[in-house]
Design a protein around this motif. Structure first.
Motif, PDB file in Angstrom:
ATOM      1  N   ALA A  63      32.468 -35.297 -53.712  1.00 30.06           N
ATOM      2  CA  ALA A  63      32.538 -33.854 -53.948  1.00 30.06           C
ATOM      3  C   ALA A  63      33.953 -33.340 -53.722  1.00 30.06           C
ATOM      4  O   ALA A  63      34.465 -32.497 -54.479  1.00 30.06           O
ATOM      5  CB  ALA A  63      31.553 -33.128 -53.033  1.00 30.06           C
ATOM      6  N   THR A  64      34.604 -33.857 -52.696  1.00 32.45           N
ATOM      7  CA  THR A  64      35.984 -33.450 -52.404  1.00 32.45           C
ATOM      8  C   THR A  64      36.924 -33.848 -53.532  1.00 32.45           C
ATOM      9  O   THR A  64      37.810 -33.072 -53.935  1.00 32.45           O
ATOM     10  CB  THR A  64      36.452 -34.072 -51.075  1.00 32.45           C
ATOM     11  N   LYS A  65      36.737 -35.046 -54.070  1.00 32.64           N
ATOM     12  CA  LYS A  65      37.599 -35.521 -55.155  1.00 32.64           C
ATOM     13  C   LYS A  65      37.415 -34.662 -56.405  1.00 32.64           C
ATOM     14  O   LYS A  65      38.391 -34.304 -57.083  1.00 32.64           O
ATOM     15  CB  LYS A  65      37.276 -36.987 -55.450  1.00 32.64           C
ATOM     16  N   ILE A  66      36.161 -34.309 -56.696  1.00 31.89           N
ATOM     17  CA  ILE A  66      35.884 -33.453 -57.861  1.00 31.89           C
ATOM     18  C   ILE A  66      36.505 -32.074 -57.665  1.00 31.89           C
ATOM     19  O   ILE A  66      37.153 -31.523 -58.578  1.00 31.89           O
ATOM     20  CB  ILE A  66      34.371 -33.337 -58.092  1.00 31.89           C
ATOM     21  N   SER A  67      36.314 -31.498 -56.481  1.00 36.04           N
ATOM     22  CA  SER A  67      36.869 -30.165 -56.243  1.00 36.04           C
ATOM     23  C   SER A  67      38.391 -30.184 -56.175  1.00 36.04           C
ATOM     24  O   SER A  67      39.040 -29.192 -56.535  1.00 36.04           O
ATOM     25  CB  SER A  67      36.274 -29.564 -54.961  1.00 36.04           C
ATOM     26  N   PHE A  68      38.970 -31.298 -55.730  1.00 34.77           N
ATOM     27  CA  PHE A  68      40.435 -31.391 -55.732  1.00 34.77           C
ATOM     28  C   PHE A  68      40.973 -31.251 -57.151  1.00 34.77           C
ATOM     29  O   PHE A  68      41.885 -30.458 -57.408  1.00 34.77           O
ATOM     30  CB  PHE A  68      40.900 -32.726 -55.142  1.00 34.77           C
ATOM     31  N   ILE A  69      40.416 -32.016 -58.094  1.00 34.42           N
ATOM     32  CA  ILE A  69      40.953 -31.951 -59.452  1.00 34.42           C
ATOM     33  C   ILE A  69      40.629 -30.609 -60.100  1.00 34.42           C
ATOM     34  O   ILE A  69      41.391 -30.114 -60.934  1.00 34.42           O
ATOM     35  CB  ILE A  69      40.466 -33.144 -60.315  1.00 34.42           C
ATOM     36  N   ASN A  70      39.541 -29.974 -59.688  1.00 33.81           N
ATOM     37  CA  ASN A  70      39.242 -28.643 -60.210  1.00 33.81           C
ATOM     38  C   ASN A  70      40.180 -27.589 -59.621  1.00 33.81           C
ATOM     39  O   ASN A  70      40.500 -26.594 -60.282  1.00 33.81           O
ATOM     40  CB  ASN A  70      37.773 -28.289 -59.964  1.00 33.81           C
TER      41      ASN A  70
END
Length: 439
Positions: A216-223
């Motif tokens: 989830a953190t990786k997805i939100s980072f790129i977002n």
């Protein structure tokens, strides 16, 4: 082996069928009589590639059956607990009523030497509490925690050929006996050198929520990077490609877009934060609040973008929404970003027509006040704007020239960065996407 699977929802139904495929004699138990009847008839109650064929084969073989009677669990060597742990209403914490009820119902039928193996995603400390319940009811029974790592749309493959096993075991001889039972159950995939991690209860419970929190953190980072890219007219897809070449980072889960949803990541990171707070370690996971916030902002931004390309107002505009499921190859609409965006556009006066290859039935029940279509072409007929919100392959393969013939306005918003911007612009479309240059 004789195996019980308690809870025949998404996790349990797949696990039961796969255990039967591995050669075990399996009974799946659930309180929902309608679901049990469907499964006993070898009919999957939800969409999952490969599951219907697997059910048909294993039920016909006699190795798999389903029941509503917990007494049918008697005599099994392993009892897998696969019930849901949803988010509590009005709270972040996980609701453990179904886990507690499953174990409590099993206890009168639990025999010496049998293993209760938890697969549900639970807050740390749950396994130790349940182990005490098991020991009180049947001192010679065992408890282990064996978290699942299924991806919806790939669940059958992930169960039969997992990337790792994790066993949370009690200490001493009880742990050795529990491990031997699990090793026997998983003998086939273990024979292929599947990695195995054996650890204590607490660590095993943390593995799943830690993994989901990292993703989830990786997805939100790129977002978050997508938000910056929009501010300076940069391209988040090229950015992700560039940093993804660093093997410390990797390209997987760096796909900017509408964000994550479903029945796992959102509720798991919230439950993780809640449990950390209960343990007095709430400061350790405060970053997950921002992860959650970034994720929810993506949905708001998509609605704003739709209004922007419709000249500042969605009132009376016909909006085609491609996708209802939270991800492709699934009919799961739990916390679906696509469905959430559709609902917000409807509230702002848009005339929404939604389509999805698998999730229409579920979407109609959840959002009855919008219109539905069977195909993308039907949904787009007369549309002022088209939104691609779930990246099904059938939508990736759409012909922009052919679709242009049925719409009223050639505007497409790519909520998953799944389309080729140059191809759509060459066909006369106004193409916009989250984190991509305007032209």
């Amino acid at each position: 082996m004789r195996v019980t699977v308690i809870g025949c929802g998404y996790l349990g139904a797949v696990h039961a069928a796969c255990m039967a495929e591995l050669g075990h004699d399996v009974v799946g138990i659930d309180v929902d009589a309608e679901k049990v009847a469907s499964l006993q008839a070898a009919q999957a109650p939800f969409f999952e590639p490969g599951l219907p064929e697997l059910l048909e084969r294993t039920v016909a073989s006699g190795r798999l059956r389903f029941s509503t009677d917990m007494a049918d669990a008697a005599g099994s060597q392993i009892h897998f607990v696969c019930v849901g742990t949803p988010q509590k209403r009005g709270e972040f914490a996980a609701d453990l009523r179904f886990v507690d009820a499953a174990v409590t119902a099993l206890l009168p039928h639990l025999g010496p030497g049998e293993l209760v193996a938890g697969k549900s995603t639970v807050p740390v400390g749950t396994a130790s509490r349940l182990a005490a319940m098991v020991a009180e009811a049947q001192p010679q029974a065992l408890l282990a925690w064996n978290p699942e790592f299924l991806r919806e749309g790939h669940a059958v493959v992930d169960t039969l050929t997992p990337d790792r096993f994790v066993y949370g075991l009690p200490e001493g001889g009880a742990g050795e006996r529990a491990k031997a039972l699990l090793d026997e159950c998983y003998a086939t995939p273990l024979s292929r050198n599947t990695p195995l991690v054996t650890t204590d209860y607490q660590t095993a419970e943390l593995v799943k929520v830690a993994a989901n929190s990292f993703l989830a953190t990786k997805i939100s980072f790129i977002n978050a990077m997508a938000e910056l890219c929009e501010a300076v007219n940069a391209d988040v897809t090229s950015l992700a490609d560039a940093i993804g070449h660093d093997d410390r980072i990797g390209r997987k889960f760096l796909n900017a877009g509408l964000g994550f949803g479903g029945g796992c990541l959102p509720k798991d990171i919230r439950a993780f934060m809640a449990r950390a707070g209960e343990l007095g370690a709430d400061q350790t996971l405060t970053f997950l609040r921002e992860v959650d916030s970034i994720n929810m902002r993506r949905r708001i931004r998509m609605v704003d973008l739709a209004r922007e390309v419709c000249d500042g107002s969605l009132i009376g505009k016909r909006v085609a929404v491609l996708g209802a499921a939270f991800k492709p190859n699934s009919d799961d609409i739990r916390d679906s970003p696509a469905l959430n965006v559709a609902a917000q556009i409807r509230l702002q006066g848009g005339e929404v027509v939604l389509t999805d290859p698998a999730a229409l039935h579920n979407a109609r029940k959840a959002l009855p006040d919008i219109s539905y279509a069977e195909t993308a072409e039907e949904a787009a007929a007369g549309a002022d704007v088209v939104l691609l919100l779930t990246e099904w392959q059938v939508y990736r393969d759409l012909d922009p020239v052919a679709l242009a013939r049925v719409v009223r306005g050639q505007r497409i918003l790519d909520g998953r960065n799944a389309l080729d911007p140059a191809r759509w612009r060459a066909a006369g479309w106004t193409y916009r996407a989250l984190g991509r240059p305007r032209s």
